[in-house]
Design an enzyme around this catalytic site. Structure first.
Site: not given
Ligand code: GRF
Length: 189
Positions: A16, A88, A107, A140, A172
């Site tokens: 992303n 994360m 997400h 939050e 995404e």
């Molecule tokens: C994505 O699928 C997003 O929805 C989730 O983590 C993943 C990240 O993928 N929160 P990347 O690291 O952008 O390839």
């Protein structure tokens, strides 16, 4: 066009991030990525920042001062939008309040369904007919902020966790840029 200075937070592969870097080359796309932050020094997605000469900050979330370090750097780079793209770690309430309405997250589910981890496994287990992705403001509550954009597709009987991940990620790459455009649509640059 004066672009909004943006920081992308990652922990992993950063596809992303790469997509947003590419989009932001377009002069009419409202953001410029000035900083990439990762809590994982081995995140493979850091290569996209390096390739594009975007400064990187590695934070150690085990250290007490990691949020103050982060805040200092956000100020230094005049960041006004934070994109969480596979980051994360959960940010503190204090941090979120300082950047209220300025932190967005992507997400891999149709929120409010399947907050948290292992979304694809749960989609299969629950026999969902549809799934997809959501871009939302961060508050939050975990994956609980106002939704900006969602994209969905129908789950078919041959789908598994791997195919759902692939299909969701494809969406995404449309959803994140679309959400950013939506946020800034009514602002004059
Ligand atoms: C994505 O699928 C997003 O929805 C989730 O983590 C993943 C990240 O993928 N929160 P990347 O690291 O952008 O390839």
């Amino acid at each position: 066009m004066v672009k909004k200075y943006t920081c992308v937070f990652i922990s992993g592969q950063g596809t992303n991030l790469n997509n947003l870097i590419k989009k932001s080359r377009d002069y009419s796309f409202p953001i410029k990525i000035k900083l990439v932050i990762s809590n994982n020094k081995n995140a493979s997605g850091l290569k996209f920042a390096k390739k594009n000469s975007i400064p990187i900050l590695i934070i150690d979330t085990k250290k007490k001062n990691f949020e103050s370090m982060t805040l200092l750097n956000l100020k230094k780079y005049k960041i006004s939008l934070i994109c969480l793209a596979g980051f994360m770690k959960i940010l503190s309430k204090k941090f979120i309040n300082l950047y209220r309405k300025k932190i967005i997250n992507i997400h891999p589910s149709l929120l409010p369904k399947f907050k948290g981890l292992n979304t694809f496994r749960r989609v299969i287990e629950k026999n969902e007919k549809k799934t997809g992705c959501s871009v939302h403001y961060v508050n939050e509550k975990l994956d609980g902020g106002k939704i900006i954009t969602q994209k969905s597709f129908f789950v078919n009987s041959t789908d598994n966790e791997i195919s759902l991940r692939r299909k969701t990620q494809k969406l995404e790459y449309f959803a994140f840029p679309e959400a950013i455009i939506k946020i800034y649509r009514n602002i004059n640059f």
